[in-house]
Scaffold this motif. Structure first.
Motif: not given
Length: 303
Positions: A164-170
């Motif tokens: 997402k524009p204001k958070y990423e995780a993986g």
């Protein structure tokens, strides 16, 4: 071992890139009806956060680790002494070193990264206990000079399950490669010569982990990751635990400063035909780096 490791690295690069290309093509078809709205949002987002989600990122700075190191090297069946470098040989626990990283966002969800770390340490101490290291015995009360030089290179692939524009995780998959050289030296009792030994090694250690990246405010970002794996490659077995927590402050446009806390803990056993080596090394401490991002913004959709 080098051929196997090289093949593993090439596979790490090739398979995720091909898979991500196919996934992105499917995603672009499914979102075709929303392209106009998403493009408007992306343009506004890129203007508000010029430092975030750029195609390339370079960092360089200083690392201030606290070290805890144990080494044992035995040769031709002798029983090498377990050596604590800080207590037995007088190495300083605190040190300063250089570190640098480079990140390439291949697509919305995929990224490749590299890291480099170097730390050269030396000491001089009159021994308080007898030390057997490789080919020689170093007696009590002799003055021993020692060095421990290390370079660590890391390569990894990351895939974002949340993007997402204001958070990423993986998830992360990669490998640390440790190039080390440890040496001891002392003069003979007669003062007419010296005895010395050194133990050089290369240890590739794969790892897997998780990561997250968050926009906290227009000028602040947060990055976290943690990695772990225990594995054996040919005659080298090892365990690795690493982590990083850092906060970014955007100074101007693409230039930012980052402060964080980083840790890396190794355990390596090297079993050769006539030489057995053991290394347990942990270094943990704060980092201060400068960050520069460039290239176009990667498309990040709010829906």
């Amino acid at each position: 071992m080098k051929k196997i490791f090289a093949f593993w690295i090439l596979t790490l690069f090739w398979i995720p890139i091909k898979a991500q290309t196919a996934a992105d093509n499917m995603l672009s078809e499914s979102l075709s009806t929303n392209n106009a709205a998403n493009d408007d949002f992306q343009d506004q987002y890129a203007e508000d956060l010029p430092w975030h989600a750029r195609r390339f990122k370079v960092t360089a700075g200083a690392f201030f680790p606290v070290n805890n190191t144990q080494v044992q090297v035995a040769r031709n069946g002798n029983s090498g002494t377990m050596i604590d470098l800080e207590d037995d040989l007088g190495f300083n626990k605190s040190s300063t070193s250089f570190m640098g990283t480079f990140d390439w966002r291949i697509s919305r969800r995929s990224r490749l990264g590299t890291e480099y770390f170097v730390l050269n340490r030396s000491s001089s101490k009159r021994l308080e206990k007898e030390i057997v290291f490789k080919d020689h015995t170093y007696n009590v009360d002799v003055l021993v000079t020692a060095f421990f030089d290390v370079q660590i290179a890391r390569i990894y692939y990351g895939y974002a399950f949340l993007s997402k524009p204001k958070y990423e995780a993986g998830l992360l998959i990669g490998a640390h490669v440790l190039f080390g050289d440890l040496g001891l030296r002392t003069e003979t009792q007669q003062g007419s010569g010296e005895i010395r030994d050194n133990f050089a090694f290369t240890a590739p250690l794969p790892d897997v982990g998780i990561w997250g990246e968050f926009v906290l405010a227009p000028k602040f970002g947060l990055f976290v990751n943690a990695n772990y794996l225990s594995a054996k490659v040919d005659n080298i077995s090892g365990r690795i635990i690493s982590y990083n927590l850092s906060v970014l402050y955007n100074v101007y446009q693409n230039f930012s400063l980052t402060a964080g806390y980083t840790g890396l803990n190794f355990r390596i056993d090297d079993q050769e035909e006539r030489l057995n080596g053991f290394l347990k090394w942990g270094y943990n401490g704060p980092t201060i780096t400068a960050t520069y991002t460039f290239g176009n913004h990667v498309k990040l959709y709010k829906h």
